[in-house]
Design a protein around this motif. Structure first.
Motif, PDB file in Angstrom:
ATOM      1  N   THR A 134       0.841  -1.193   0.000  1.00 22.61           N
ATOM      2  CA  THR A 134       0.000   0.000   0.000  1.00 22.61           C
ATOM      3  C   THR A 134       0.876   1.243   0.000  1.00 22.61           C
ATOM      4  O   THR A 134       1.999   1.214   0.516  1.00 22.61           O
ATOM      5  N   VAL A 135       0.348   2.312  -0.551  1.00 21.99           N
ATOM      6  CA  VAL A 135       1.014   3.618  -0.488  1.00 21.99           C
ATOM      7  C   VAL A 135      -0.004   4.620   0.027  1.00 21.99           C
ATOM      8  O   VAL A 135      -1.125   4.698  -0.478  1.00 21.99           O
ATOM      9  N   TYR A 136       0.379   5.340   1.078  1.00 20.67           N
ATOM     10  CA  TYR A 136      -0.467   6.392   1.643  1.00 20.67           C
ATOM     11  C   TYR A 136       0.185   7.738   1.349  1.00 20.67           C
ATOM     12  O   TYR A 136       1.351   7.944   1.680  1.00 20.67           O
ATOM     13  N   TYR A 137      -0.570   8.628   0.743  1.00 21.07           N
ATOM     14  CA  TYR A 137      -0.058   9.963   0.442  1.00 21.07           C
ATOM     15  C   TYR A 137      -0.449  10.921   1.562  1.00 21.07           C
ATOM     16  O   TYR A 137      -1.565  10.874   2.076  1.00 21.07           O
ATOM     17  N   ASN A 138       0.489  11.753   1.968  1.00 19.28           N
ATOM     18  CA  ASN A 138       0.271  12.766   3.008  1.00 19.28           C
ATOM     19  C   ASN A 138      -0.119  12.145   4.348  1.00 19.28           C
ATOM     20  O   ASN A 138      -0.795  12.778   5.151  1.00 19.28           O
ATOM     21  N   LYS A 139       0.293  10.920   4.610  1.00 16.70           N
ATOM     22  CA  LYS A 139      -0.068  10.238   5.864  1.00 16.70           C
ATOM     23  C   LYS A 139       0.573  10.915   7.080  1.00 16.70           C
ATOM     24  O   LYS A 139      -0.100  11.179   8.058  1.00 16.70           O
ATOM     25  N   TYR A 140       1.864  11.130   7.007  1.00 17.77           N
ATOM     26  CA  TYR A 140       2.571  11.710   8.147  1.00 17.77           C
ATOM     27  C   TYR A 140       3.129  13.100   7.845  1.00 17.77           C
ATOM     28  O   TYR A 140       3.404  13.861   8.759  1.00 17.77           O
ATOM     29  N   ALA A 145       4.896  10.405   0.394  1.00 15.18           N
ATOM     30  CA  ALA A 145       4.172   9.137   0.475  1.00 15.18           C
ATOM     31  C   ALA A 145       4.807   8.249   1.540  1.00 15.18           C
ATOM     32  O   ALA A 145       6.019   8.297   1.760  1.00 15.18           O
ATOM     33  N   GLU A 146       3.974   7.457   2.191  1.00 15.86           N
ATOM     34  CA  GLU A 146       4.435   6.448   3.137  1.00 15.86           C
ATOM     35  C   GLU A 146       4.196   5.101   2.469  1.00 15.86           C
ATOM     36  O   GLU A 146       3.068   4.760   2.115  1.00 15.86           O
ATOM     37  N   ILE A 147       5.269   4.350   2.254  1.00 15.81           N
ATOM     38  CA  ILE A 147       5.210   3.068   1.571  1.00 15.81           C
ATOM     39  C   ILE A 147       5.044   1.974   2.628  1.00 15.81           C
ATOM     40  O   ILE A 147       5.830   1.893   3.574  1.00 15.81           O
ATOM     41  N   VAL A 148       4.024   1.128   2.453  1.00 15.30           N
ATOM     42  CA  VAL A 148       3.750   0.072   3.430  1.00 15.30           C
ATOM     43  C   VAL A 148       4.116  -1.276   2.813  1.00 15.30           C
ATOM     44  O   VAL A 148       3.631  -1.636   1.740  1.00 15.30           O
ATOM     45  N   TYR A 149       4.958  -1.996   3.516  1.00 16.77           N
ATOM     46  CA  TYR A 149       5.382  -3.331   3.100  1.00 16.77           C
ATOM     47  C   TYR A 149       4.638  -4.377   3.930  1.00 16.77           C
ATOM     48  O   TYR A 149       4.417  -4.200   5.121  1.00 16.77           O
ATOM     49  N   ASN A 150       4.257  -5.441   3.279  1.00 14.45           N
ATOM     50  CA  ASN A 150       3.712  -6.636   3.932  1.00 14.45           C
ATOM     51  C   ASN A 150       2.350  -6.448   4.581  1.00 14.45           C
ATOM     52  O   ASN A 150       1.985  -7.225   5.462  1.00 14.45           O
ATOM     53  N   GLY A 151       1.588  -5.467   4.191  1.00 14.23           N
ATOM     54  CA  GLY A 151       0.260  -5.311   4.778  1.00 14.23           C
ATOM     55  C   GLY A 151      -0.275  -3.908   4.595  1.00 14.23           C
ATOM     56  O   GLY A 151       0.180  -3.167   3.728  1.00 14.23           O
TER      57      GLY A 151
END
Length: 181
Positions: A134-140, A145-151
Motif C-alpha cells: 500500500t502507499v499512503y499519500y500525506n499520511k505523516y 508518500a508512506e510506503i507500506v510493506y507486507n500489509g
C-alpha cells in the motif's frame, strides 16, 4: 557490539535506555512531525498494554541501532528501524530485522518507510522478501508518500487490544534467556 531486548532489562536500566533512545531518535521529528507525541504514547503502551518491545543494538553502552515492535492479535509491525549512519552496511539492520521476525513470529511484519528513504531500505527489504502492499499519500507529512510493506495500516480504532500481546502470550519467551540477544 551486542543486542538488548528492552523488556528484559531491570527497571533502572530500562529507563536509562529509554532516555538514550529518545535522543537517538530525536531528529525523526523532521520526517514525522508527530514523532515525539507518538514516542511518548508508545512508551506508555509498552508499560500498560504490553504490546510493544524494543530491540537495541549497543556499542560501548551507546545505542547504534533500534527496532521498535508492536505485536497484537491483528498487527505485527516493525514501527521503527534505524541504524546510526556510522554503523550502516555492517549487517546491524539485517540482524535487527531477523530478531524482529523472531519476536513478532511472522516472516512478513508490516513496516512503513517514507518515500524519501525507500532507496536506503531497498536492498534490506529485497533480502527479506518484503513487498510493497500500500502507499499512503500525506499520511505523516505533506507531499510525501508512506510506503507500506507486507500489509496495510489499520485504523487506530481497530488496533486497540489488550489480548495476545508480548506480556500476554510471550511471558515464557525462551528465545531470550538473558538480557543480551
Amino acid at each position: 557490539m551486542y543486542y538488548i531486548k528492552l523488556s528484559m532489562l531491570p527497571p533502572i536500566e530500562k529507563i536509562r535506555y529509554i532516555r538514550k533512545l529518545e535522543k537517538f531518535l530525536s531528529d525523526l521529528v523532521y520526517e514525522y512531525p508527530s514523532h515525539n507525541e507518538w514516542y511518548n504514547k508508545m512508551i506508555i503502551s509498552m508499560y500498560t498494554n504490553f504490546d510493544r518491545d524494543i530491540i537495541l543494538a549497543v556499542e560501548k553502552c551507546d545505542i547504534i541501532g533500534v527496532a521498535i515492535l508492536k505485536k497484537t492479535d491483528i498487527e505485527k509491525k516493525i514501527c521503527t528501524l534505524r541504524v546510526d549512519e556510522k554503523y550502516q552496511n555492517l549487517g546491524i539492520g539485517s540482524m535487527l530485522v531477523k530478531k524482529s521476525i523472531e519476536i513478532l513470529e511472522t516472516e512478513r511484519p508490516i513496516i512503513t518507510v517514507s518515500s524519501d528513504k525507500c532507496g536506503e531500505f531497498r536492498k534490506l527489504f529485497n533480502y527479506f522478501g518484503f513487498n510493497i502492499e500500500t502507499v499512503y499519500y500525506n499520511k505523516y507529512r505533506n507531499n510525501t508518500a508512506e510506503i507500506v510493506y507486507n500489509g496495510i495500516l489499520l485504523p487506530e480504532s481497530l488496533l486497540i487490544t489488550n489480548e495476545n500481546t508480548f506480556e500476554g502470550n510471550n511471558r515464557n519467551n525462551r528465545m531470550f534467556s538473558s538480557v543480551i540477544i
